[in-house]
Write a protein that holds these residues in place. Structure first.
Motif, PDB file in Angstrom:
ATOM      1  N   ASP A  61      62.938 108.179  65.389  1.00 13.83           N
ATOM      2  CA  ASP A  61      61.719 108.652  65.893  1.00 13.83           C
ATOM      3  C   ASP A  61      61.016 109.300  64.853  1.00 13.83           C
ATOM      4  O   ASP A  61      59.648 109.009  64.483  1.00 13.83           O
ATOM      5  CB  ASP A  61      61.620 109.355  67.211  1.00 13.83           C
ATOM      6  N   LYS A  62      61.611 110.170  64.027  1.00 13.52           N
ATOM      7  CA  LYS A  62      61.225 110.940  62.909  1.00 13.52           C
ATOM      8  C   LYS A  62      60.797 110.099  61.679  1.00 13.52           C
ATOM      9  O   LYS A  62      59.826 110.163  61.032  1.00 13.52           O
ATOM     10  CB  LYS A  62      62.020 112.092  62.484  1.00 13.52           C
ATOM     11  N   LEU A  63      61.664 109.379  61.495  1.00 20.19           N
ATOM     12  CA  LEU A  63      61.772 108.269  60.180  1.00 20.19           C
ATOM     13  C   LEU A  63      60.182 107.359  60.590  1.00 20.19           C
ATOM     14  O   LEU A  63      59.659 107.190  59.611  1.00 20.19           O
ATOM     15  CB  LEU A  63      62.897 107.603  59.976  1.00 20.19           C
ATOM     16  N   LYS A  64      60.406 106.751  61.615  1.00 18.52           N
ATOM     17  CA  LYS A  64      59.449 106.093  61.980  1.00 18.52           C
ATOM     18  C   LYS A  64      57.919 106.559  61.828  1.00 18.52           C
ATOM     19  O   LYS A  64      56.974 106.038  61.483  1.00 18.52           O
ATOM     20  CB  LYS A  64      59.396 105.367  63.472  1.00 18.52           C
ATOM     21  N   LYS A  65      57.775 107.634  62.290  1.00 19.07           N
ATOM     22  CA  LYS A  65      56.700 108.630  62.469  1.00 19.07           C
ATOM     23  C   LYS A  65      55.995 108.979  60.893  1.00 19.07           C
ATOM     24  O   LYS A  65      55.087 108.746  60.355  1.00 19.07           O
ATOM     25  CB  LYS A  65      56.587 110.009  63.104  1.00 19.07           C
ATOM     26  N   ASP A  66      57.022 109.365  59.986  1.00 20.85           N
ATOM     27  CA  ASP A  66      56.877 109.541  58.703  1.00 20.85           C
ATOM     28  C   ASP A  66      56.341 108.180  58.035  1.00 20.85           C
ATOM     29  O   ASP A  66      55.362 108.252  56.916  1.00 20.85           O
ATOM     30  CB  ASP A  66      58.202 109.924  57.639  1.00 20.85           C
ATOM     31  N   LEU A  67      57.009 107.268  58.235  1.00 17.52           N
ATOM     32  CA  LEU A  67      56.736 105.822  57.547  1.00 17.52           C
ATOM     33  C   LEU A  67      55.100 105.223  58.097  1.00 17.52           C
ATOM     34  O   LEU A  67      54.399 104.818  57.429  1.00 17.52           O
ATOM     35  CB  LEU A  67      57.858 104.760  57.695  1.00 17.52           C
ATOM     36  N   GLU A  68      54.976 105.389  59.293  1.00 16.83           N
ATOM     37  CA  GLU A  68      53.733 105.280  59.889  1.00 16.83           C
ATOM     38  C   GLU A  68      52.700 105.906  59.217  1.00 16.83           C
ATOM     39  O   GLU A  68      51.447 105.431  58.830  1.00 16.83           O
ATOM     40  CB  GLU A  68      53.558 105.443  61.240  1.00 16.83           C
ATOM     41  N   ASP A  69      52.791 107.156  59.012  1.00 15.71           N
ATOM     42  CA  ASP A  69      52.023 108.057  58.476  1.00 15.71           C
ATOM     43  C   ASP A  69      51.727 107.923  56.841  1.00 15.71           C
ATOM     44  O   ASP A  69      50.731 107.958  56.417  1.00 15.71           O
ATOM     45  CB  ASP A  69      52.337 109.602  58.425  1.00 15.71           C
ATOM     46  N   PHE A  70      52.803 107.146  56.291  1.00 20.14           N
ATOM     47  CA  PHE A  70      52.822 106.719  55.006  1.00 20.14           C
ATOM     48  C   PHE A  70      52.035 105.147  54.919  1.00 20.14           C
ATOM     49  O   PHE A  70      52.462 104.777  53.726  1.00 20.14           O
ATOM     50  CB  PHE A  70      54.190 106.680  54.333  1.00 20.14           C
ATOM     51  N   ASN A  71      51.569 104.698  55.940  1.00 22.42           N
ATOM     52  CA  ASN A  71      50.786 103.580  55.915  1.00 22.42           C
ATOM     53  C   ASN A  71      51.963 102.299  55.738  1.00 22.42           C
ATOM     54  O   ASN A  71      51.662 101.233  54.822  1.00 22.42           O
ATOM     55  CB  ASN A  71      49.762 103.438  54.831  1.00 22.42           C
ATOM     56  N   VAL A  72      53.119 102.457  56.275  1.00 26.97           N
ATOM     57  CA  VAL A  72      54.362 101.524  55.858  1.00 26.97           C
ATOM     58  C   VAL A  72      54.555 100.884  57.189  1.00 26.97           C
ATOM     59  O   VAL A  72      55.005 101.646  58.169  1.00 26.97           O
ATOM     60  CB  VAL A  72      55.423 102.025  55.177  1.00 26.97           C
ATOM     61  N   ARG A  73      54.570  99.652  57.367  1.00 26.92           N
ATOM     62  CA  ARG A  73      55.201  99.063  58.587  1.00 26.92           C
ATOM     63  C   ARG A  73      56.274  98.221  58.528  1.00 26.92           C
ATOM     64  O   ARG A  73      56.363  97.534  57.538  1.00 26.92           O
ATOM     65  CB  ARG A  73      53.805  98.445  59.435  1.00 26.92           C
TER      66      ARG A  73
ATOM     67  N   MET B 122      60.023 113.335  51.568  1.00 27.13           N
ATOM     68  CA  MET B 122      58.457 112.199  51.770  1.00 27.13           C
ATOM     69  C   MET B 122      57.545 112.792  52.279  1.00 27.13           C
ATOM     70  O   MET B 122      56.267 112.755  51.816  1.00 27.13           O
ATOM     71  CB  MET B 122      59.135 110.881  52.523  1.00 27.13           C
ATOM     72  N   ARG B 123      57.787 113.403  53.306  1.00 31.52           N
ATOM     73  CA  ARG B 123      56.805 114.344  54.277  1.00 31.52           C
ATOM     74  C   ARG B 123      56.471 115.471  53.399  1.00 31.52           C
ATOM     75  O   ARG B 123      54.839 115.560  53.390  1.00 31.52           O
ATOM     76  CB  ARG B 123      57.413 114.916  55.476  1.00 31.52           C
ATOM     77  N   ASP B 124      56.941 116.215  52.523  1.00 34.62           N
ATOM     78  CA  ASP B 124      56.452 117.195  51.701  1.00 34.62           C
ATOM     79  C   ASP B 124      55.430 116.586  50.743  1.00 34.62           C
ATOM     80  O   ASP B 124      54.350 117.339  50.525  1.00 34.62           O
ATOM     81  CB  ASP B 124      57.771 117.851  51.008  1.00 34.62           C
ATOM     82  N   LEU B 125      55.860 115.573  50.220  1.00 33.23           N
ATOM     83  CA  LEU B 125      55.047 114.748  49.044  1.00 33.23           C
ATOM     84  C   LEU B 125      53.607 114.386  49.726  1.00 33.23           C
ATOM     85  O   LEU B 125      52.536 114.686  49.026  1.00 33.23           O
ATOM     86  CB  LEU B 125      55.529 113.733  48.568  1.00 33.23           C
ATOM     87  N   MET B 126      53.738 113.921  51.116  1.00 32.82           N
ATOM     88  CA  MET B 126      52.342 113.585  51.439  1.00 32.82           C
ATOM     89  C   MET B 126      51.595 114.822  51.867  1.00 32.82           C
ATOM     90  O   MET B 126      50.431 114.772  51.667  1.00 32.82           O
ATOM     91  CB  MET B 126      52.915 112.745  52.958  1.00 32.82           C
ATOM     92  N   GLU B 127      52.016 115.829  52.263  1.00 35.96           N
ATOM     93  CA  GLU B 127      51.445 117.240  52.462  1.00 35.96           C
ATOM     94  C   GLU B 127      50.949 117.661  51.161  1.00 35.96           C
ATOM     95  O   GLU B 127      49.851 118.251  51.171  1.00 35.96           O
ATOM     96  CB  GLU B 127      52.403 118.057  53.184  1.00 35.96           C
ATOM     97  N   GLU B 128      51.521 117.649  50.096  1.00 36.90           N
ATOM     98  CA  GLU B 128      51.210 118.193  48.957  1.00 36.90           C
ATOM     99  C   GLU B 128      50.055 117.310  48.107  1.00 36.90           C
ATOM    100  O   GLU B 128      49.148 117.966  47.617  1.00 36.90           O
ATOM    101  CB  GLU B 128      52.454 118.318  47.728  1.00 36.90           C
ATOM    102  N   VAL B 129      50.247 116.042  47.922  1.00 40.34           N
ATOM    103  CA  VAL B 129      49.319 115.340  47.181  1.00 40.34           C
ATOM    104  C   VAL B 129      48.492 114.415  48.107  1.00 40.34           C
ATOM    105  O   VAL B 129      47.508 113.525  47.559  1.00 40.34           O
ATOM    106  CB  VAL B 129      50.127 114.547  46.066  1.00 40.34           C
ATOM    107  N   GLY B 130      48.971 114.199  49.289  1.00 37.76           N
ATOM    108  CA  GLY B 130      48.038 113.086  50.112  1.00 37.76           C
ATOM    109  C   GLY B 130      48.825 111.836  50.106  1.00 37.76           C
ATOM    110  O   GLY B 130      49.378 111.287  49.084  1.00 37.76           O
ATOM    111  N   VAL B 131      48.507 110.791  50.969  1.00 33.00           N
ATOM    112  CA  VAL B 131      49.174 109.649  51.103  1.00 33.00           C
ATOM    113  C   VAL B 131      48.913 108.744  49.839  1.00 33.00           C
ATOM    114  O   VAL B 131      49.576 108.084  49.598  1.00 33.00           O
ATOM    115  CB  VAL B 131      48.915 109.009  52.621  1.00 33.00           C
ATOM    116  N   ASP B 132      47.529 108.758  49.748  1.00 30.78           N
ATOM    117  CA  ASP B 132      47.053 107.775  48.669  1.00 30.78           C
ATOM    118  C   ASP B 132      47.669 108.101  47.281  1.00 30.78           C
ATOM    119  O   ASP B 132      48.126 107.169  46.563  1.00 30.78           O
ATOM    120  CB  ASP B 132      45.284 107.861  48.676  1.00 30.78           C
TER     121      ASP B 132
END
Length: 548
Positions: A237-249, A386-396
């Motif tokens: 569930d955690k991994l799926k949430k991280d991937l979803e927030d990373f725009n990966v399906r 990966m979550r740290d990276l998203m929070e630091e620089v954004g998903v884009d």
């Protein structure tokens, strides 16, 4: 047919007409670095020297004499250097791309394929025992972008995540949760030697004391089975949430335990045995992978009767192949380099063409800040996720940076650069180009400029505009090339080129103060550029903002 393909056709016809050869090799057509030499250039005369037994200048002359200039929309042609043939195209052939882009809109760049493949792309597939790392982020960005590109190139792509929910690591996860569960009840319990010490395990175990009090009274084997399922579900569930927030399906989530439940492991093993590729030695069952190019044979079943990691992996790939895919693509970590030959050998032993399995090794990625490597997360004190990276620089920025290098190269992720809002930051540079175009188009609408009417595009003559048009015309070819080479970085390189050419165009001309007919033509031009940038950024999983 784009301009390059159009030129290839007339060049090939000229070669045959000149009697040079009927078997024309691939014709390379490029945009010259110095655009004063022409719009396009080819080195085909030099390629043909051995076939024609003549010097390239003479060959180039013969080709030019037989060119159908009208069919190729060629304005002029000349020879440069030892035999390069340079083409200057008619303005209309370049500006016609604008109408094509505006008509196709969000579908511009997408192509059909003469022989579309049914492709299964498996990527990330991290064990459900903890957070996704920055390395997994590279797998996710690269894999999802590659899937988007393959789809745009006309293939039928399925994205799959293989959930390793069996084996020793999952056993250790369950026993780690068990130990924390009893610790929460006030009992002394040791975490297994190879157990998991993360805060998430403590949090889950504490919650289970309230939600599953019956666990403490269960038989140990039953409790471990239950905690396996609970632990895997919690981590996934955690991994799926991280991937979803990373725009990966993903289209499929395939569990390793399913292979056992449906007897697929035994079926695959029986087939290997029936085909005569297994033997027993020292109480173990071996696979003759050396018969198929591996450096040594591999154990499938150990002397204690348990399977090695290879056996369920073989069963999984047997299952994939039986699902009717033309091509399997796996993205593996750098530590799996030695696994490639044995897995391809196993596919061959099953009776399939090993070339149906394509494995790309993803090299390591390091996080760099102010010239120094960052190893630990400020939030958790552990390795950067990966979550740290998203929070630091954004998903884009994370998606773009992690997709812009070849998979087989080590990559230093420059955190400082990714956070900057300057032209040095490639994703900011590209997004700013898109936002700047949107700003110009908004201004035109506010001034009631109707640029969606029939416009005389032949008034576009500025060199910066024509160079930009040539780049826009390259988009479908870029997608096809990136798909064929499995190279998402070709797309990010293309985006940078288009953004750069747009900024040069913007600085070279005055769009809103130009003569009316030129202004309308320029507005349609930048509308086509906006569509191209939007479509390209979307393939990388990155937003194309209208304001910045």
């Amino acid at each position: 047919m784009d301009l390059k393909d159009q030129l290839r056709v007339v060049i090939k016809e000229a070669i045959i007409k000149a009697g040079i050869t009927e078997e024309v090799p691939d014709i390379k057509v490029e945009i010259p670095k110095d655009t004063s030499n022409g719009d396009f250039s080819t080195n085909i005369a030099m390629v043909l020297t051995k076939i024609a037994r003549s010097n390239p200048h003479d060959i180039a002359t013969r080709v030019i004499e037989n060119l159908d200039l009208e069919k190729g929309d060629i304005d002029s042609v000349d020879i440069a250097g030892p035999g390069f043939i340079n083409f200057k195209m008619k303005t209309g052939s370049l500006t016609s791309i604008i109408t094509k882009v505006l008509e196709k809109g969000e579908n511009y760049g997408r192509t059909t394929h003469d022989v579309p493949q049914k492709i299964l792309l498996e990527f990330v597939s991290a064990n459900p025992t903890g957070d996704l790392t920055m390395a997994h982020g590279r797998h996710a960005s690269f894999g999802d972008t590659l899937a988007n590109i393959l789809d745009a190139a006309g293939h039928n792509v399925t994205r799959e995540y293989y959930v390793n929910d069996a084996g020793k690591q999952i056993e250790n996860l369950a026993r780690s949760i068990e130990a924390r569960y009893f610790q929460a009840l006030g009992e002394e319990r040791d975490i297994p030697e190879d157990g998991y010490h993360g805060k998430d395990v403590i949090t889950l175990a504490t919650e289970l004391v309230e939600t599953h009090p019956e666990l403490k009274n269960m038989d140990e084997d039953e409790r471990i089975r239950t905690l396996r399922d609970i632990g895997v579900t919690f981590e996934m569930d955690k991994l799926k949430k991280d991937l979803e927030d990373f725009n990966v399906r993903f289209d499929n989530w395939t569990r390793e335990t399913r292979l056992y439940e449906e007897n697929k492991v035994e079926v695959a093993l029986e087939l290997l045995t029936e085909r005569g590729h297994t033997y027993e030695e020292d109480g173990a069952l071996w696979l003759r992978t050396t018969e198929f190019g591996d450096d040594k044979d591999r154990v499938l079943k150990k002397s204690d009767g348990s399977y090695t990691y290879l056996m369920p992996d073989i069963a999984y790939h047997f299952d994939k192949l039986n699902r009717g895919y033309d091509q399997l693509i796996n993205l593996f970590g750098a530590d799996h380099h030695g696994y490639v030959n044995r897995l391809k050998a196993s596919v061959a032993a099953l009776g399939f063409n090993p070339e149906m399995l394509e494995i790309q090794i993803m090299q390591i990625v390091r996080l760099i800040k102010d010239g120094e490597e960052v190893r630990m997360s400020k939030r958790s004190g552990k390795s950067v996720t990966m979550r740290d990276l998203m929070e630091e620089v954004g998903v884009d920025a994370a998606r773009y940076f992690l997709a812009m290098r070849s998979s087989d190269t080590h990559f230093d992720f420059d955190l400082t650069l990714a956070q900057s809002e300057t032209s040095d930051n490639p994703v900011y540079y590209a997004q700013y180009a898109h936002a700047r175009i949107c700003s110009i188009l908004r201004k035109a609408e506010e001034e009631n400029v109707d640029f969606n009417q029939d416009v005389n595009l032949d008034v576009i003559e500025a060199e910066a505009a024509l160079n930009l048009l040539k780049a826009v015309a390259e988009f479908p070819n870029t997608i096809t090339g990136a798909a064929n080479k499995r190279a998402p970085q070709r797309l990010t390189n293309y985006i940078q080129d288009v953004a750069s050419l747009f900024h040069k165009f913007y600085n070279a001309v005055k769009i809103m103060t130009a003569d009316e007919d030129v202004k309308l033509a320029y507005l349609q031009l930048i509308s086509a550029v906006r569509i191209t940038l939007n479509n390209a950024l979307n393939l990388v999983g990155v937003n194309a903002p209208e304001r910045m």
